[in-house]
Design an enzyme around this catalytic site. Structure first.
Site, short mmCIF file in Angstrom:
data_model
loop_
_atom_site.label_atom_id
_atom_site.label_comp_id
_atom_site.label_asym_id
_atom_site.label_seq_id
_atom_site.Cartn_x
_atom_site.Cartn_y
_atom_site.Cartn_z
N GLY A 163 -3.41 -31.93 13.06
CA GLY A 163 -4.65 -30.65 13.27
C GLY A 163 -4.93 -29.98 14.42
O GLY A 163 -5.07 -30.11 15.23
N SER A 164 -5.18 -28.88 14.88
CA SER A 164 -6.03 -27.70 15.53
C SER A 164 -7.23 -28.89 15.87
O SER A 164 -7.58 -29.45 14.97
CB SER A 164 -5.97 -26.90 15.11
OG SER A 164 -4.24 -25.98 15.22
N GLY A 165 -8.23 -27.69 16.86
CA GLY A 165 -9.16 -28.16 16.59
C GLY A 165 -9.39 -29.54 18.15
O GLY A 165 -10.60 -30.08 18.19
N HIS A 166 -8.47 -29.44 18.49
CA HIS A 166 -8.13 -31.43 19.75
C HIS A 166 -7.69 -30.90 20.84
O HIS A 166 -7.64 -31.48 21.86
CB HIS A 166 -8.05 -32.09 18.81
CG HIS A 166 -7.69 -32.53 18.13
ND1 HIS A 166 -8.51 -33.10 17.57
CD2 HIS A 166 -6.81 -32.63 16.91
CE1 HIS A 166 -8.66 -33.21 16.01
NE2 HIS A 166 -7.82 -33.64 15.98
N LYS A 218 -0.11 -39.83 14.84
CA LYS A 218 -1.81 -40.72 14.77
C LYS A 218 -1.75 -40.64 13.23
O LYS A 218 -2.07 -40.42 12.60
CB LYS A 218 -3.22 -39.37 15.25
CG LYS A 218 -2.57 -38.60 16.22
CD LYS A 218 -4.21 -38.25 17.28
CE LYS A 218 -4.11 -36.54 17.11
NZ LYS A 218 -3.44 -35.89 16.52
N ASP A 232 -0.96 -37.18 8.35
CA ASP A 232 0.17 -36.93 9.31
C ASP A 232 0.90 -37.62 9.56
O ASP A 232 1.93 -37.52 9.27
CB ASP A 232 -1.03 -37.09 10.49
CG ASP A 232 -1.81 -36.10 11.82
OD1 ASP A 232 -1.24 -34.95 11.26
OD2 ASP A 232 -3.01 -36.09 11.71
N HIS A 255 -12.51 -35.37 13.83
CA HIS A 255 -12.92 -35.61 13.21
C HIS A 255 -14.00 -35.09 11.90
O HIS A 255 -13.98 -34.85 10.89
CB HIS A 255 -11.61 -35.39 11.81
CG HIS A 255 -10.00 -35.39 12.52
ND1 HIS A 255 -9.90 -36.26 12.25
CD2 HIS A 255 -9.12 -34.15 12.76
CE1 HIS A 255 -8.81 -36.15 13.01
NE2 HIS A 255 -8.45 -35.05 12.76
#
Ligand code: ADP
Ligand code: ADP
Ligand code: MG
Ligand code: MG
Ligand code: MG
Ligand code: MG
Lengths: 334, 191, 334, 191
Positions: free
Chosen positions: C58-61, C109, C114, C223
């Site tokens: 996911g994005s945001g990392h 991960k 995922d 998250h």
């Protein structure tokens, strides 16, 4: 100890503990000058026969300035109290540790405190026959420039100045050549910021200013100095338009010129937002038929946990400047 | 006449005023500066206190120089070099005269030279200058001088970045300088 | 559009705009795979004859994962929606772009999403006769491990895994060798975090959890998954004690061993606090007669604008691992 | 019997339920997950809607496969591959039988295989499974199945990281699966 929501111990120990953490985490890059909060390059060999480059200022701008110590960039950096210029004795220690007989070049941000403290340190160093030249960086176009006032502040463009003089020094430039390089480049570097929230100095325990949940402020400084306008939060596109218009007024953006761009996060702004901002910026530059030849996006000159972004544009009027920007360095943060 | 006794008592009183008003000074520094003036001065006065405590039977020059060096090496920011220079100039001058007015004038010259500010720029100079010019320092002279900075437009220091918006706020360095002279008044009265 | 105080445009466009900003700012490192939000290394030559390394999530990392694309590290990375695993077709595109006939190694991960999406992508790639091996990173010791559950989450230790397999692949390791390396190293990497505030997913518009002004939470995920304990804010020293004790329980810290350490900012935590934390960490490790042989401090695996820090300790049981960590790379963010 | 007509109407109704309950699904996903389930499903159903709109006179298999591909390539997260697999398995099976119960059973097998979850793990399986096992799908069967997830301890998906603390919350994927079956009930009733 006031309750500030920060990962710290006693607020008054933030700077020494931070410096200690930094030098112990990265001994390959820098070490502490004993009895000071100044740090010098570990790789002494890389400094030999070259002009030293010293920078510094108040703490709270990490990774500036110590993160830029290393081959090809700074020789030493001084960390003052949070948002407070370091004292002359500490700057003097950094100068002494950097001098290799070729003199030392100082990169100073244009604040009364920095200018005066670096000045006093220069006097001390000159008593030791160390040759000193300096540049006072004043890239923040949010402030009206005037001969009768302190003039403009030094902000994120300072990091590009470090890179320029650091690269030139590493290639053997003399003190006079560095001074000329810095003076020539300076008027071509402009920065402007927008803040979503202010920073809290640990010892103060409350933010430098308060913005409502839906407010932003254009033109704030890196010490929570007030900016030029407060507004409701806008889309990234509109923030870019506002900031870019200011830059354009100053630099007169021209499709025939080459530009370097630094999108700088102020501390609490995630890269996600910086990349979205960059997307809008590149779109709007493209509409002006400009495609930057050099770009960096990230946290370079922060303001503790301030949320916001600054935009620096550097008109690469001289071909050498791009080469200096691209010159390889060994630092923690470039 | 400035004596070693007066100077030590003066610094002791100044220390306490800074201690009491630390938060207020930082608050004054918030709308038109960076909110640290109280902390800066407190750090400096801690240094001065510790520095003076270590001296054994010092003469006036040693005391003044010691104060100057503590301020220069502990405060930082704009106020550090300015207050430091003030005491350094007094130290230089005190061999020639111990007249308080003459010493304050020497200090004022140093502050102006170091910072490039002049009267009306909304800085500590606007307290130092009226005090230096008066024949007799009174609380009224000090208070008026402090108050005069409120309506000024800042042309030096951080507040100058605000332009017009600096008007309407007291200058924090003027206020701390006011404490310095009130402390002097109180010292003279007490001895 | 809800009012979220973020520098973005329409919340649903964050990912494509962010990816666009990133690839245009750094064309020398990465480029976008057309029609996807996957990015591949620009320096094709550096990939020749080598096993490809693909990661993502996911994005945001940010800077994970694309910030680690480059010679010596990742070949490609896939950016899903914010905090949402990318879809199999996108992962498949990244695999195809990375394969040089030697197979592709996936760093995943350990999240249901995922694992399943990468799994489906693997099936697709295998239909094309691309050999695939993978590691499922599960370094977050905040979560009880168990055969009957999803097990532990993959967090900041994933970046060290990228570095290991990236360095080995660049030196010509085969797909089987990479699998062995990753499997051998994995149990030696442990991470644990503390949060001061939660992240807000742009499309959700409110934070994943709410902490009071003086509260922190140990063991949160990247998250905003809840952690194991909430408490009043503590000094950095005490936070370090808590986290290090957890790590010690897991890794059984031993003065005879060599350790690498990653102090990771979660997004909104200034370097100032990360360095103070590092100071306390190094003190407390020293009290255990341990001095890390490798250390990094900064934002590597973030959680949008979450405030907090994670601590990763890697027991360097095999000598090669330190060499891989020190192996030079050309990336945006390492 | 699942027909092309029923399936299209079913997806249309499911789309609207997801649209109405998007925020609720994300809220359910907040205490025990990462707060995105509503957004994920909405993105997926937008994809399904657009995908189906492009098909010209499709047969059942084409429709089911199209739904599966849209979900797989638009949702991501955990629910994307699971819902996607469910429809892919129905597509595979529908050549052999169009019996709705048989198709749901095929889908359930796919979900279990893909995600490794079984009954009682507090996932969407806990709705799919009772629905697959019942002779006649009713709203009560669906509601009871959803409600049953509340007291379960999660052993798969993000909620499993919470251990004991996952108890007391409905599973978001179970709730969205409930909408899927309610949409099916309503479709059957309306045609
Ligand atoms: N150039 C100057 N000349 C005289 N006084 C100055 C000058 N610049 C700043 N000051 C004084 O210093 C004060 C601010 O001190 P302080 O807050 O401690 O330093 P900083 O501005 O570096 O944070 C101002 O209120 C003003 O009185
Ligand atoms: N292994 C699994 N098997 C079955 N269902 C699962 C599994 N993992 C997660 N789920 C379902 O997916 C739902 C969460 O979906 P969503 O929030 O869209 O994905 P993510 O967890 O990746 O954010 C859960 O509520 C649960 O019903
Ligand atoms: Mg200051
Ligand atoms: Mg100040
Ligand atoms: Mg998710
Ligand atoms: Mg979710």
């Amino acid at each position: 100890m006031k309750t500030v929501k920060k990962i710290i111990n006693e607020p008054q120990n933030v700077v020494p503990e931070m410096v200690d953490g930094l030098v112990r985490a990265y001994p390959q890059y820098l070490k502490k000058i004993p009895e000071t909060e100044a740090m010098v390059r570990s790789d002494k060999k890389s400094m030999e026969g070259k002009v030293g480059i010293v920078s510094g200022g108040g703490s709270g701008h990490e990774p500036s300035h110590a993160g830029f110590i290393g081959k090809g960039m700074l020789s030493a950096a001084v960390a003052g109290q949070v948002f407070t210029s370091p004292t002359p004795d500490q700057i003097y220690a950094a100068i002494k540790a950097s001098d290799q007989g070729k003199g030392v070049f100082l990169v100073i941000k244009n604040y009364s405190g920095d200018v005066m403290n670096f000045d006093m340190a220069k006097d001390m160093a000159e008593l030791d026959d160390i040759k000193i030249k300096s540049i006072i960086v004043n890239d923040d176009i949010a402030v009206e420039d005037s001969l009768y006032t302190q003039g403009r502040r030094g902000v994120a463009g300072t990091v590009l100045m470090h890179k320029l003089v650091g690269a030139a020094a590493d290639q053997g430039a003399s003190l006079d050549e560095l001074e000329k390089l810095a003076k020539d480049a300076l008027p071509h570097i402009s920065t402007i910021a927008v803040a979503l929230s202010a920073a809290t100095v640990p010892e103060v325990g409350k933010p430098g200013f308060v913005l409502a949940d839906d407010e932003i402020e254009y033109g704030v400084g890196i010490h929570s100095e007030p900016g030029y306008r407060r507004e409701k939060i806008k889309t990234s596109k509109k923030l870019v338009s506002e900031l870019l218009a200011k830059i354009d007024q100053e630099l007169h953006l021209n499709p025939q010129h080459q530009y370097a761009v630094l999108v700088n996060g102020m501390g609490a702004t995630p890269l996600m937002e910086q990349y979205v901002f960059s997307h809008d910026l590149l779109d709007q530059l493209e509409a002006k038929q400009i495609k930057p030849v050099f770009m960096k996006v990230g946290n370079y000159m922060t303001s503790i946990e301030m949320a916001g972004i600054s935009l620096t544009v550097f008109d690469l009027a001289d071909n050498k400047w791009l080469k200096y920007l691209n010159y390889p360095v060994e630092t923690i943060a470039w | 006449m400035l004596t070693t006794e007066i100077t030590q008592e003066w610094m002791d009183k100044f220390y306490h005023k800074i201690e009491e008003n630390k938060d207020y000074l930082s608050e004054l520094d918030t709308p038109i500066g960076d909110g640290d003036h109280g902390n800066n001065m407190m750090r400096g006065m801690e240094g001065v206190k510790q520095g003076l405590a270590k001296l054994q039977k010092p003469d006036l020059k040693t005391i003044l120089k010691n104060i100057a060096m503590s301020l220069i090496s502990k405060v930082g920011g704009a106020s550090g070099p300015l207050y430091g220079t003030a005491f350094l100039e007094m130290a230089k001058k005190c061999g020639e005269t111990q007249d308080i007015n003459a010493l304050i004038n020497a200090a004022l010259d140093g502050i102006k030279k170091r910072g490039g500010a002049t009267e009306g720029d909304k800085t500590m100079v606007d307290v130092w200058s009226p005090v230096a010019q008066t024949n007799e320092i009174t609380q009224k002279v000090i208070d008026d001088a402090i108050a005069s900075t409120k309506d000024m437009l800042a042309r030096k220091g951080r507040a100058s970045y605000l332009g017009e918006r600096s008007i309407g706020h007291l200058d924090p360095g003027a206020v701390s300088s006011g404490y310095l002279f009130t402390a002097l008044l109180e010292t003279e009265a007490s001895l």
